[in-house]
Design an enzyme around this catalytic site. Structure first.
Site, PDB file in Angstrom:
ATOM      1  N   SER A  82      30.148  78.752 -68.981  1.00  0.00           N
ATOM      2  CA  SER A  82      29.045  77.816 -69.197  1.00  0.00           C
ATOM      3  C   SER A  82      28.534  77.367 -67.841  1.00  0.00           C
ATOM      4  CB  SER A  82      29.533  76.597 -69.992  1.00  0.00           C
ATOM      5  OG  SER A  82      28.582  75.550 -69.969  1.00  0.00           O
ATOM      6  N   LYS A 126      35.708  75.127 -68.218  1.00  0.00           N
ATOM      7  CA  LYS A 126      34.824  76.266 -67.955  1.00  0.00           C
ATOM      8  C   LYS A 126      34.834  76.649 -66.476  1.00  0.00           C
ATOM      9  CE  LYS A 126      33.414  77.080 -72.156  1.00  0.00           C
ATOM     10  NZ  LYS A 126      33.712  78.355 -72.835  1.00  0.00           N
ATOM     11  N   TYR A 168      35.535  69.363 -70.624  1.00  0.00           N
ATOM     12  CA  TYR A 168      34.929  70.644 -70.992  1.00  0.00           C
ATOM     13  C   TYR A 168      34.481  71.408 -69.752  1.00  0.00           C
ATOM     14  CZ  TYR A 168      31.692  74.000 -73.070  1.00  0.00           C
ATOM     15  OH  TYR A 168      31.038  75.148 -73.434  1.00  0.00           O
TER      16      TYR A 168
END
Length: 266
Positions: free
Chosen positions: A149, A166, A162
């Site tokens: 991402s 990533k 998060y």
């Protein structure tokens, strides 16, 4: 389109076999379709076997579904064994499954949400890659594509865990590329804000604002990412490994488009 054909202007993956995790919808589903359209036989997974098989029926001939949670080692092993037993090979692995239960400041997160995020977003790609390499790719060669991402290349409020997962996946992609070459290539895609259920909080209520802040003038579609996955999986990328391809319509250039973003990516 038959599985023996490829879309005009694209390379054929005829004779190849691909496995895509977390592919019952969104980017994973589109990636499976893109690989199938180029002639590959594709196995897709979902936490629910029913959803996996429903998605396979949606994609049609050349695609089968298998129920396997991304972090369930026994189910993952069974899926890889099923793929080899059914198709006799495993050339392409797309580690697409992802999650983000940890919303809010990093110091407010509990261990359970941290662990779930890291297990799905980071451990699962290690697990599935290990199984694929030991079962087939290590001897015969292959390509792994991880769904990262742009969150792994940036910072934003309330999605720190998060983004860290990533960022680690991007680094893991490099590490695996170093360890698994020359037989196995390992690359990643880094989507921006894409029209998926995981990312709907980013665009559903304010798509116009997000599109306006994106240099290419729109949010992404799953197919935008799928085309890049198919490229990295194929021989056209035969001298590319350890790289992360950003596919975001220029959103990283715009910076502020990521502010207050609860979720991104796969």
């Amino acid at each position: 389109m038959s599985t023996a054909e490829s879309p005009a202007g694209t390379e054929s993956l005829a004779g190849k076999v691909a496995l895509v995790t977390g592919a019952s919808r969104g980017i994973g589903l589109a990636a499976a379709g893109a690989l199938r359209d180029r002639g590959a036989q594709v196995v897709i997974t979902s936490r629910s076997e029913d959803r996996a098989k429903e998605a396979a029926r949606e994609l049609g001939a050349g695609v089968t579904g298998f129920g396997a949670h991304a972090t369930d080692e026994e189910a993952a092993r069974a899926c890889v064994e099923h793929t080899l037993a059914t198709h006799g090979r495993l050339d392409i692995l797309v580690n697409n499954a992802g999650t983000n239960p940890a919303y809010g400041p990093v110091i407010d997160q509990d261990h359970a949400r941290f662990a779930k995020t890291m297990d799905v977003n980071l451990w699962a790609p290690i697990l599935w890659t290990s199984l694929a390499v030991k079962a087939w790719m290590g001897e015969h060669g292959g390509a792994v594509v991880n769904t990262a991402s742009i969150g792994g290349l940036s910072v934003a409020q309330d999605v720190g865990i998060y983004h860290v997962s990533k960022a680690a996946l991007i680094h893991l992609t490099k590490q695996l590329a170093l360890e698994l070459g020359p037989k196995v290539r390992v690359n990643a895609v880094a989507p921006g804000i894409v029209r998926t259920r995981l990312a709907e909080a980013l665009w559903q209520e304010h798509e116009g604002r997000v599109a306006g802040a994106t240099p290419l003038g729109r949010i992404g579609e799953p197919g935008d990412i799928a085309e890049a996955v198919a490229f990295l999986a194929g021989d056209g990328a035969r001298w590319i490994t350890g790289e992360t391809l950003v596919i975001d319509g220029g959103q990283l250039l715009a910076g502020g488009v990521l502010d207050n973003s609860p979720e991104q990516g796969s």
